[in-house]
Design a protein around this motif. Structure first.
Motif, PDB file in Angstrom:
ATOM      1  N   ASN A  53      34.796  49.554  43.749  1.00 38.34           N
ATOM      2  CA  ASN A  53      34.900  48.688  44.981  1.00 38.34           C
ATOM      3  C   ASN A  53      35.467  47.355  44.973  1.00 38.34           C
ATOM      4  O   ASN A  53      35.246  46.534  45.859  1.00 38.34           O
ATOM      5  CB  ASN A  53      33.431  48.681  45.628  1.00 38.34           C
ATOM      6  N   LYS A  54      36.470  47.321  44.055  1.00 34.77           N
ATOM      7  CA  LYS A  54      37.253  46.205  43.799  1.00 34.77           C
ATOM      8  C   LYS A  54      38.523  46.445  44.571  1.00 34.77           C
ATOM      9  O   LYS A  54      39.095  47.562  44.357  1.00 34.77           O
ATOM     10  CB  LYS A  54      37.285  45.443  42.523  1.00 34.77           C
ATOM     11  N   GLY A  55      39.247  45.283  44.921  1.00 33.42           N
ATOM     12  CA  GLY A  55      40.767  45.577  45.384  1.00 33.42           C
ATOM     13  C   GLY A  55      41.722  45.389  44.448  1.00 33.42           C
ATOM     14  O   GLY A  55      41.643  44.607  43.388  1.00 33.42           O
ATOM     15  N   PRO A  56      42.517  46.445  44.286  1.00 36.21           N
ATOM     16  CA  PRO A  56      43.615  46.670  43.398  1.00 36.21           C
ATOM     17  C   PRO A  56      44.631  45.272  43.217  1.00 36.21           C
ATOM     18  O   PRO A  56      45.036  45.073  42.170  1.00 36.21           O
ATOM     19  CB  PRO A  56      44.332  47.823  43.797  1.00 36.21           C
ATOM     20  N   VAL A  57      44.818  44.946  44.196  1.00 31.75           N
ATOM     21  CA  VAL A  57      45.803  43.723  44.282  1.00 31.75           C
ATOM     22  C   VAL A  57      44.996  42.534  43.672  1.00 31.75           C
ATOM     23  O   VAL A  57      45.647  41.863  42.907  1.00 31.75           O
ATOM     24  CB  VAL A  57      46.389  43.340  45.669  1.00 31.75           C
ATOM     25  N   ALA A  58      43.813  42.059  44.234  1.00 29.76           N
ATOM     26  CA  ALA A  58      42.997  40.994  43.787  1.00 29.76           C
ATOM     27  C   ALA A  58      42.968  41.296  42.087  1.00 29.76           C
ATOM     28  O   ALA A  58      42.884  40.163  41.553  1.00 29.76           O
ATOM     29  CB  ALA A  58      41.816  41.079  44.409  1.00 29.76           C
ATOM     30  N   MET A  59      42.515  42.187  41.792  1.00 31.82           N
ATOM     31  CA  MET A  59      42.404  42.651  40.140  1.00 31.82           C
ATOM     32  C   MET A  59      43.716  42.787  39.524  1.00 31.82           C
ATOM     33  O   MET A  59      43.409  42.872  38.179  1.00 31.82           O
ATOM     34  CB  MET A  59      41.483  44.062  39.933  1.00 31.82           C
ATOM     35  N   GLY A  60      44.706  42.701  39.985  1.00 33.54           N
ATOM     36  CA  GLY A  60      46.112  42.988  39.179  1.00 33.54           C
ATOM     37  C   GLY A  60      46.258  44.174  38.757  1.00 33.54           C
ATOM     38  O   GLY A  60      47.210  44.434  37.964  1.00 33.54           O
ATOM     39  N   CYS A  61      45.814  45.480  39.586  1.00 32.28           N
ATOM     40  CA  CYS A  61      45.975  46.475  39.057  1.00 32.28           C
ATOM     41  C   CYS A  61      47.182  47.333  39.579  1.00 32.28           C
ATOM     42  O   CYS A  61      47.737  48.348  39.113  1.00 32.28           O
ATOM     43  CB  CYS A  61      44.894  47.528  39.430  1.00 32.28           C
TER      44      CYS A  61
END
Length: 144
Positions: A37-45
């Motif tokens: 449930n975390k954002g891919p952009v914010a997490m660097g994914c």
């Protein structure tokens, strides 16, 4: 003399590591279950993202990051002229949906993605305008 060779070899290896950059696994903000449930952009994914499922006629995609070991839905046909719901669905081998992560996007938002699930499941992306009773588009199920 042997000590100098070992020291020189160590210096060369350190130089090579820094010249090639830090591995992507160290640059991401989450891994596997910690990405839930975390954002891919914010997490660097998104740095090493891959499209793993998409229908031929739409911009709907399931994307996966090996560095994060997580998947999410992405709509690359934005912006839209009406609000949409973008969902990633997660299922086991019988393809019965066990969990969903959805997000609503307003008119004109340029890029749209859901939060992430960790790998080890079947995934599909669903795009729904909530105007009709049926989903407007969905990808095929893909295991990652």
């Amino acid at each position: 003399m042997r000590f100098l060779k070992v020291l020189l070899a160590g210096a060369v290896m350190l130089t090579a590591v820094f010249a090639l950059g830090v591995p992507s696994a160290y640059a991401v903000g989450c891994y596997a279950e910690t990405c839930y449930n975390k954002g891919p952009v914010a997490m660097g994914c998104t740095a090493d993202q891959r499209v793993i499922s998409q229908p031929a006629s739409s911009g709907l995609e399931v994307r996966y990051s090996p560095a994060c070991n997580a998947a999410w839905a992405w709509d690359n046909q934005a912006p839209h002229f009406w609000p949409i719901y973008l969902t990633i669905e997660r299922a086991r081998s019988d393809k019965i949906v066990q969990a969903r992560l959805s997000i609503e996007f307003d008119v004109g938002e340029p890029t749209e993605w859901t939060n992430m699930f960790a790998r080890g499941w079947y995934f599909r992306a669903v795009w729904d305008d909530r105007v009709s009773d049926e989903n407007d588009a969905m990808t095929a199920w893909v295991f990652r």
